[in-house]
Design an enzyme around this catalytic site. Structure first.
Site, PDB file in Angstrom:
ATOM      1  N   LYS A   1      11.210  -9.824   0.992  1.00 22.26           N
ATOM      2  CA  LYS A   1      12.399  -9.400   1.722  1.00 22.26           C
ATOM      3  C   LYS A   1      13.539 -10.400   1.832  1.00 22.26           C
ATOM      4  O   LYS A   1      14.664  -9.947   1.871  1.00 22.26           O
ATOM      5  CB  LYS A   1      11.639  -9.453   3.395  1.00 22.26           C
ATOM      6  CG  LYS A   1      10.774  -8.230   3.319  1.00 22.26           C
ATOM      7  CD  LYS A   1      10.350  -8.069   4.695  1.00 22.26           C
ATOM      8  CE  LYS A   1       9.335  -6.833   5.105  1.00 22.26           C
ATOM      9  NZ  LYS A   1       8.728  -6.538   6.440  1.00 22.26           N
TER      10      LYS A   1
ATOM     11  N   HIS B   1     -11.651  13.995 -10.004  1.00 27.68           N
ATOM     12  CA  HIS B   1     -10.941  14.663 -11.164  1.00 27.68           C
ATOM     13  C   HIS B   1     -10.138  13.781 -12.249  1.00 27.68           C
ATOM     14  O   HIS B   1      -9.405  14.216 -12.920  1.00 27.68           O
ATOM     15  CB  HIS B   1      -9.588  15.772 -10.522  1.00 27.68           C
ATOM     16  CG  HIS B   1     -10.584  16.837  -9.757  1.00 27.68           C
ATOM     17  ND1 HIS B   1     -10.904  18.132 -10.239  1.00 27.68           N
ATOM     18  CD2 HIS B   1     -10.694  16.737  -8.280  1.00 27.68           C
ATOM     19  CE1 HIS B   1     -11.612  18.611  -9.298  1.00 27.68           C
ATOM     20  NE2 HIS B   1     -11.403  18.035  -8.194  1.00 27.68           N
TER      21      HIS B   1
ATOM     22  N   GLU C   1      -3.660  -7.986   2.364  1.00 24.77           N
ATOM     23  CA  GLU C   1      -2.538  -8.813   3.303  1.00 24.77           C
ATOM     24  C   GLU C   1      -3.452  -9.850   4.038  1.00 24.77           C
ATOM     25  O   GLU C   1      -3.076 -10.781   4.236  1.00 24.77           O
ATOM     26  CB  GLU C   1      -1.957  -7.788   4.484  1.00 24.77           C
ATOM     27  CG  GLU C   1      -1.014  -7.182   3.783  1.00 24.77           C
ATOM     28  CD  GLU C   1       0.056  -6.446   4.526  1.00 24.77           C
ATOM     29  OE1 GLU C   1       0.558  -6.602   5.243  1.00 24.77           O
ATOM     30  OE2 GLU C   1       0.034  -5.184   4.744  1.00 24.77           O
TER      31      GLU C   1
HETATM   32  C1  F6R Z   1       2.765  -7.644   7.704  1.00 29.45           C
HETATM   33  C2  F6R Z   1       2.766  -6.053   7.432  1.00 29.45           C
HETATM   34  C3  F6R Z   1       3.779  -5.314   6.517  1.00 29.45           C
HETATM   35  C4  F6R Z   1       4.558  -4.786   7.323  1.00 29.45           C
HETATM   36  C5  F6R Z   1       6.016  -4.236   6.479  1.00 29.45           C
HETATM   37  C6  F6R Z   1       7.002  -3.490   7.458  1.00 29.45           C
HETATM   38  O1  F6R Z   1       1.937  -8.099   8.606  1.00 29.45           O
HETATM   39  O2  F6R Z   1       1.671  -5.480   8.138  1.00 29.45           O
HETATM   40  O3  F6R Z   1       3.007  -4.432   5.750  1.00 29.45           O
HETATM   41  O4  F6R Z   1       4.234  -3.948   8.495  1.00 29.45           O
HETATM   42  O5  F6R Z   1       6.251  -4.954   5.762  1.00 29.45           O
HETATM   43  O6  F6R Z   1       7.404  -4.274   8.137  1.00 29.45           O
HETATM   44  P1  F6R Z   1       7.479  -3.904   9.598  1.00 29.45           P
HETATM   45  O7  F6R Z   1       6.299  -3.572  10.231  1.00 29.45           O
HETATM   46  O8  F6R Z   1       8.156  -4.962  10.552  1.00 29.45           O
HETATM   47  O9  F6R Z   1       8.487  -2.755   9.804  1.00 29.45           O
END
Ligand code: F6R
Length: 356
Positions: free
Chosen positions: A349, A255, A239
């Site tokens: 998303k 394994h 990320e």
């Molecule tokens: C972005 C990040 C992502 C979010 C994940 C869930 O910086 O780390 O891995 O953590 O998309 O989103 P949240 O944390 O808002 O539930």
């Protein structure tokens, strides 16, 4: 001058201030501890739970991973990680469900939380707002509200620490204050070493980023705590540095994966293996690691052994994670990449939101 020692260039690339977030990790932990101290947990105090489920995805999900790794050997009820829409059927009335989402809007976490509420589980929500805050308030459930404004993965102190401390307050676990002090002191010390003003020659986080430079990192940990950290680091390299990265854990990798280094030597010659190593490795794990590294050393460009510092599990986990977190930001900067945005996650998303 190398970009990592060029403060103006760092500012230009790091438009979202990810490095500053990392530099302030110690302060974030202090603030998170205060938030935990102020949290109103009376509604769930004094209950005997038959299990604990830790819900969350991505950066928020890691909070659950690390809590499970820290507590699983010291409690006599099951601890289950849930990373998805569904809640296993054995999680029902009598369980404590800790639902963690930085934004409060992650659909998988919301879906699993709804199921926990339908089943009459006790629910504790950790979020900075969003739909989960509304769900907590409308169902009269306990909420630990954390500050908004950074990337979820950069808010790991807020996501992890209050939930962990809450379990102590609820008498589900017993955290020694000396372990907390040790971890905080170690992070404070490392923060002063990893910050941008400390040059490449003296800064272990910059050095690690430089070692990785154009190679593909693979992270190996050992089952439990260091496997959780290895996975966290893989996600941080993905990320922050926007690089492919994989991870695995001893002894399981012996394994299967140990055999998988035989083909494509030209490709794997561009891989760099980071191995998280504890002084207290038992003889069997130590032997496994050493024999494995010997078997595969010709197939990777380099093996870097990362010494795990600290006495307590908490200090070990946080300090090893911190080195990798900061190194992943430096690796982004070294490649001219802004570590902040995660556009592919956002667009995914957004596509899913259209289904609503
Ligand atoms: C972005 C990040 C992502 C979010 C994940 C869930 O910086 O780390 O891995 O953590 O998309 O989103 P949240 O944390 O808002 O539930």
């Amino acid at each position: 001058m190398n970009v990592l020692d060029n403060l103006d260039r760092i500012k230009e690339i790091d438009k979202n201030g990810m490095l500053e977030v990392e530099e302030n990790f110690y302060l974030q932990l202090l603030d998170a501890r205060e938030i935990a101290g102020r949290a109103d947990l009376e509604k769930i105090k004094g209950k005997n739970f038959s299990g604990i489920a830790l819900l969350g995805m991505g950066g928020s999900g890691f909070a659950g991973d690390i809590i499970k790794a820290l507590i699983k050997d010291d409690i006599n009820i099951p601890v289950e990680i849930v990373k998805g829409y569904n809640l296993p059927s054995f999680i029902k009335n009598g369980w404590l469900v800790v639902s963690i989402s930085y934004s409060g809007n992650t659909e998988e976490t919301i879906s699993a939380t709804d199921k926990a509420l339908e089943r009459g589980c006790e629910v504790l929500i950790v979020c900075s707002g969003g739909k989960l805050e509304n769900i907590a308030r409308s169902n009269n459930k306990t909420i630990i509200k954390i500050p908004a404004g950074v990337q979820p993965r950069g808010a790991i102190g807020y996501l992890f620490f209050p939930a962990y401390l809450a379990l102590d307050y609820l008498n589900i676990i017993n955290i020694h204050s000396r372990d907390i002090e040790e971890a905080l002191d170690l992070i404070k010390e490392k923060a002063s070493l990893y910050k941008r003003e400390i040059g490449i020659d003296k800064n272990p986080a910059k050095k690690l980023a430089l070692k990785i430079s154009s190679y593909l990192p693979i992270i190996y940990g050992t089952e439990g705590l260091l496997a959780a950290v290895a996975y966290r680091l893989k996600c941080e390299f993905n990320e922050n540095s926007k690089t492919p990265c994989w991870w695995n854990e001893f002894p399981e990798l012996n394994h299967n994966e140990t055999v998988g280094w035989e083909r494509l030597k030209e490709t794997t010659g561009k891989f760099i293996l980071l191995v998280l190593r504890e002084k207290e490795e038992g003889i069997r794990i130590k032997t496994r690691i050493e024999v494995t590294l010997n078997l595969i050393k010709e197939n990777v460009c380099e093996i870097v052994e990362v010494p795990v510092e600290g006495k307590s599990k908490l200090a070990k986990a946080l300090s090893t994670m911190y080195l990798g977190d900061v190194a992943s930001v430096y690796l982004a900067l070294l490649s001219g990449i802004d570590p902040g945005p995660v556009e592919k996650i956002e667009s995914l998303k957004a596509e899913l939101a259209k289904l609503n």
